[in-house]
Design an enzyme around this catalytic site. Structure first.
Site, PDB file in Angstrom:
ATOM      1  N   LYS A  79       0.890  -1.290   0.038  1.00 25.14           N
ATOM      2  CA  LYS A  79      -0.118  -0.089  -0.061  1.00 25.14           C
ATOM      3  C   LYS A  79       0.884   1.439   0.019  1.00 25.14           C
ATOM      4  CE  LYS A  79      -3.889   2.040   2.618  1.00 25.14           C
ATOM      5  NZ  LYS A  79      -4.709   1.869   3.681  1.00 25.14           N
ATOM      6  N   SER A 160      -9.819   2.725   2.766  1.00 27.55           N
ATOM      7  CA  SER A 160      -8.907   3.150   1.824  1.00 27.55           C
ATOM      8  C   SER A 160      -7.888   1.933   0.983  1.00 27.55           C
ATOM      9  CB  SER A 160      -7.941   4.092   2.401  1.00 27.55           C
ATOM     10  OG  SER A 160      -7.179   3.369   3.507  1.00 27.55           O
ATOM     11  N   SER A 184     -10.290   0.195   7.214  1.00 24.05           N
ATOM     12  CA  SER A 184      -9.865   0.369   5.850  1.00 24.05           C
ATOM     13  C   SER A 184      -9.065  -1.046   5.672  1.00 24.05           C
ATOM     14  CB  SER A 184      -8.668   1.394   5.785  1.00 24.05           C
ATOM     15  OG  SER A 184      -9.608   2.725   5.851  1.00 24.05           O
TER      16      SER A 184
END
Length: 494
Positions: A79, A160, A184
């Site tokens: 990420k 997210s 998330s």
């Protein structure tokens, strides 16, 4: 032989160790999958050379008879919130576009030390602020899932960590890192039919992770099975003296201690999670989850978490307040974007840089956070929210006298179409309604896929455990996984 991109973390690691295939072959297969999946927009930067170099080190170590790490030969997605030395790290924002760290985050370094390689930096909601991966400066990620009726509407992969969930579900990467502030990891995992666990706050170091809300942010793994999450979490976690909130505790042997036998365990069902507006098929999956856990030997008991209804409002005061402080460092002076209009002074540069560099959702949360921290409102909003947070944590403490783990839905609905909620921030925030309480209390929580709904889309179940009891959460997740038999995957259209 099964296609290498169909294999999970444990299967790849064990296959490389046994000599069934080489780590380089695995890396090449996944690099090809990454290159073929541009339509999903899941990667901001791809790093095929990093994956190959890590694979070659693993192959060389195996040839030399050296002990291989827990993630040896496993290429993963990272990420783009984790600092990676020499590789652009943007938090999906314009203000950090082009920023190349001179250091490595503790979590990513732990993974490289364990033998993993990096396929690339994954797209996300800007500064991790969002529930659909539509706030990224680099464009939204598209879920690999489609409605079974043939509708071709692009679906949200969750947020997210939407880039992470998309590549794992699409068999582009066997696993990926995520971060969870208010859901998330869990919400995108539920939307895409994979597993994801947020460990106890402090289990994984936050050093080198771009901050959103420092008292809530926690890194965790996203993979296609509970076993793979256990393996990866073991590699990610550990005490870090560079992080003042890091837990100075040994890392348990989560993989070795996995067991789906829940005899003697009690599973709590919080009545407050049966909320108005929840999709009936979500409630059906919850009922199935109860039966699966009973079948595993657990006793299902009703519990109450009375302050649940205040969790979302409290979260959306505390998180923006912390964000407004954390994001003050992005001012155009030291790194990242600088917008300096002709004749502008320092304050003008700050304003112009932030106006250009931050997206609408980030600006919205900074404004909310600055407001609730301002003189005259600090006590009325921020301090009140912190008191509510304490009450929510106390609810969980009382619940542990009645049960060992809690079962609840992960999300109120299945994945929605991109664009459906972008004009209604409150509707978007409601996606986190089941995930936020565990975040406020700092507890480990996991989403495990349960079933497909009538539209052919995945639904996830959430398990919440006591602080430091990731094992209990993983074991209950394994019991559900074995009984649900969820093996659905998206049909390739990209």
């Amino acid at each position: 032989m099964t296609e290498l991109t169909e294999l999970g973390v444990k299967a790849i690691r064990d296959g490389v160790a046994a000599g069934d295939f080489t780590a380089r072959e695995v890396a090449e297969a996944h690099n090809a999958a990454v290159a073929a999946a541009g339509e999903l927009n899941a990667f901001i930067v791809t790093t095929p050379d990093h994956a190959l170099a890590a694979a070659e080190r693993v192959d060389a170590d195996r040839a030399a008879g050296k002990q291989l790490g827990a993630m040896a030969g496993v290429p993963i997605g990272m990420k783009d919130l984790f600092a990676t030395k020499g590789v652009q790290t943007t938090a999906a924002s314009h203000i950090l576009e082009g920023f190349t760290p001179e250091y490595e985050s503790t979590v990513s370094q732990n993974l490289w030390n364990a033998g993993a390689g990096m396929l690339g930096k994954l797209n996300l909601d800007q500064f991790a602020m969002g529930s659909s991966n539509e706030t990224s400066y680099f464009g939204n990620v598209i879920s690999p899932w489609r409605h079974k009726d043939g509708g071709n509407a692009d679906l949200a992969p969750g947020g997210s960590s939407g880039g992470s969930s998309a590549v794992v579900a699409a068999r582009i990467a066997p696993a990926a890192t995520g971060t969870d502030t208010g859901g998330s990891i869990r919400q995108p995992a539920a939307f895409t039919g994979i597993c994801g666990i947020k460990p106890t706050y402090g289990r994984c170091s936050r050093w080198g992770v771009v901050a959103f809300a420092s008292s809530l942010d926690q890194a965790g793994p996203m993979a296609r099975s509970v076993e793979d999450c256990a393996v990866m979490l073991g590699a990610m976690a550990g005490f870090d003296p560079k992080d003042s909130t890091s837990l100075d505790l040994p890392v348990p042997e989560w993989e070795a201690n996995l067991s789906a036998d829940l005899r003697g365990k009690k599973v709590g069902i919080p009545k407050e999670y049966r909320m108005e507006g929840t999709d009936p098929e979500i409630l059906e999956s919850w009922e199935r989850g109860k039966e699966w856990l009973r079948d595993a030997g657990a006793e299902v008991v009703d519990i109450s978490l009375p302050h649940t209804k205040y969790a979302l409002p409290a979260y959306y005061i505390i998180a923006p307040a912390e964000a407004s402080s954390n994001l003050a460092r992005y001012d155009g002076v030291r790194y990242g974007l600088r917008d300096l209009p002709d004749g502008a002074g320092l304050q003008d540069m700050y304003a112009a840089t932030r106006a250009e560099g931050f997206g609408d959702e980030v600006k919205r949360r900074i404004l909310i956070g600055t407001y609730v921290l301002s003189a005259g409102f600090y006590d009325a909003y921020y301090n009140q929210a912190q008191r509510v947070r304490t009450l929510i944590a106390r609810d969980f403490e009382k619940a542990w006298a009645q049960c060992d783990v809690i079962l609840a839905p992960t999300t109120p609905t299945a994945a929605f179409a991109l664009g459906d909620k972008m004009d209604d921030p409150l509707a978007m925030y409601l996606n986190d309604v089941f995930a936020v309480p565990a975040s406020l209390a700092g507890l480990p929580a996991m989403s495990v896929p349960a079933m497909l709904n009538g539209d052919g889309l995945p639904l996830g179940l959430q398990l919440i455990g006591k602080a430091f009891d990731e094992q209990g959460v993983l074991n209950a997740g394994l019991a559900i996984q074995q009984r649900a038999g969820f093996d659905a995957k998206p049909e390739k259209w990209w």
